[in-house]
Design an enzyme around this catalytic site. Sequence first.
Site, PDB file in Angstrom:
ATOM      1  N   GLU A 146      -8.953  -1.540   5.821  1.00 55.43           N
ATOM      2  CA  GLU A 146      -7.687  -1.719   6.531  1.00 55.43           C
ATOM      3  C   GLU A 146      -7.906  -1.706   8.034  1.00 55.43           C
ATOM      4  OE1 GLU A 146      -3.238   0.313   6.727  1.00 55.43           O
ATOM      5  OE2 GLU A 146      -4.934   1.528   6.066  1.00 55.43           O
ATOM      6  N   GLU A 190      -4.897   9.438  16.976  1.00 58.43           N
ATOM      7  CA  GLU A 190      -5.452  10.788  17.027  1.00 58.43           C
ATOM      8  C   GLU A 190      -6.440  11.034  15.882  1.00 58.43           C
ATOM      9  OE1 GLU A 190      -1.836  10.503  19.342  1.00 58.43           O
ATOM     10  OE2 GLU A 190      -2.280   9.999  17.270  1.00 58.43           O
ATOM     11  N   SER A 195       0.985   6.507   2.698  1.00 60.10           N
ATOM     12  CA  SER A 195       1.635   7.469   3.597  1.00 60.10           C
ATOM     13  C   SER A 195       2.864   8.106   2.960  1.00 60.10           C
ATOM     14  CB  SER A 195       2.047   6.775   4.893  1.00 60.10           C
ATOM     15  OG  SER A 195       0.925   6.288   5.586  1.00 60.10           O
ATOM     16  N   GLN A 245       0.848  -1.197   0.000  1.00 59.27           N
ATOM     17  CA  GLN A 245       0.000   0.000   0.000  1.00 59.27           C
ATOM     18  C   GLN A 245       0.882   1.245   0.000  1.00 59.27           C
ATOM     19  OE1 GLN A 245      -1.957   0.580   3.729  1.00 59.27           O
ATOM     20  NE2 GLN A 245      -3.635   1.765   2.890  1.00 59.27           N
TER      21      GLN A 245
END
Length: 393
Positions: free
Chosen positions: A230, A363, A115, A112
Amino acid sequence: MTDAAALRSRTRALLAAHPPATTEPLDFLKARFDAGLAWVHYPTGLGGLDAPRSLQAVVDAELAAAGAPDNDPRRIGIGLGMAAPTVLKYGTEEQKRRFLRPLWVGEEVWCQLFSEPGAGSDLAALGTRAVRDEDDWVVDGQKVWTSSAHLARWAILIARTDPGLPKHQGISYFICDMTDPGVEVRPLRQITGEAEFNEVFLTGVRIPDAHRLGGVGEGWKVAQTTLMNERVSIGGMRIPREGGMIGPVARAWRERPELRTHDLHQRLLTLWVEAEVARLTGERLRQQLVAGQPGPEGSGMKLAFARLNQEISGLEVELLGQDGLLYSDWTMRRPESVDFTGRDAGYRYLRSKGNSIEGGTSEVLLNIVAERVLGLPAEPRNDKDVAWKDLAR
């Protein structure tokens, strides 16, 4: 309509035609896929039978009793849990037939490419560019925290195709060939000593437009399917009672009475109950998936998974005392699968630190739960309608 009896009959026919004891594992898995017994809720011809998802357990039980091989789901978890649902929902018929079978049988590993080092937890701020060149897209950029990139044949990739639009609108979603000469994979060594994930550099990587999923500029919408799946695959894994992190702690408590203290007893009881609640909630979430795509509830499960793993592994280290500080295998390795609970207490304690980062930081997930589950007001977002190229970076 396919029912449990019909599935048992179909599974036994598969076993009779391809006896596990004398059939090569890959050949058996291919035959299972072609028989529609890979994932029964998928469409006919794509490894399924358009059957209720809950009936997969009937097939799995028959195959396990016969000693049939599985597809090593830990090794190909990104393909199974993230790429496949996205290809199924947004792929063309040609894409589905090309990618789903080799993905499921384990011939092709997926990773994947989401990021980025410059985007932090704000995935929509990604800067990897994809520029159209006739029938191809040319991609340049850098991705990070990419599990299994060193093994992968294909990657799901999001890249910016229009920097003049706000950050959520100018993204497109692609299937990237990891063997392209412009793809460079470098290991990232973790606190555990191993390197299960990587940073990936993309330089002039050419992706045919036929490998785009969804429309141009619709990448963020497509990515939501991947991200929700995911979080379910990480936080909602099916485990037995006292499976996962709580198992080794409970066993140590029973087998080594000299380690017990009143304070640790109370903490263990509390965490045992919370782990069981999380396990049963995960079962309910999987039942909800039968009716459609996963929702934001998966974010809550992944939050619980991360917090519990860290608290339980910390308790285990305290319980074992000096033995809990031992980590017997701190070596540089390139594992083929992610292992959350394996080896000794020291490994589990160190590895759990990543649980609150991977699959979306805790978060970010707290914001998702607050806004999409509890209906609380959204945080102010001053950059929502600003062109990506005009954002401060």
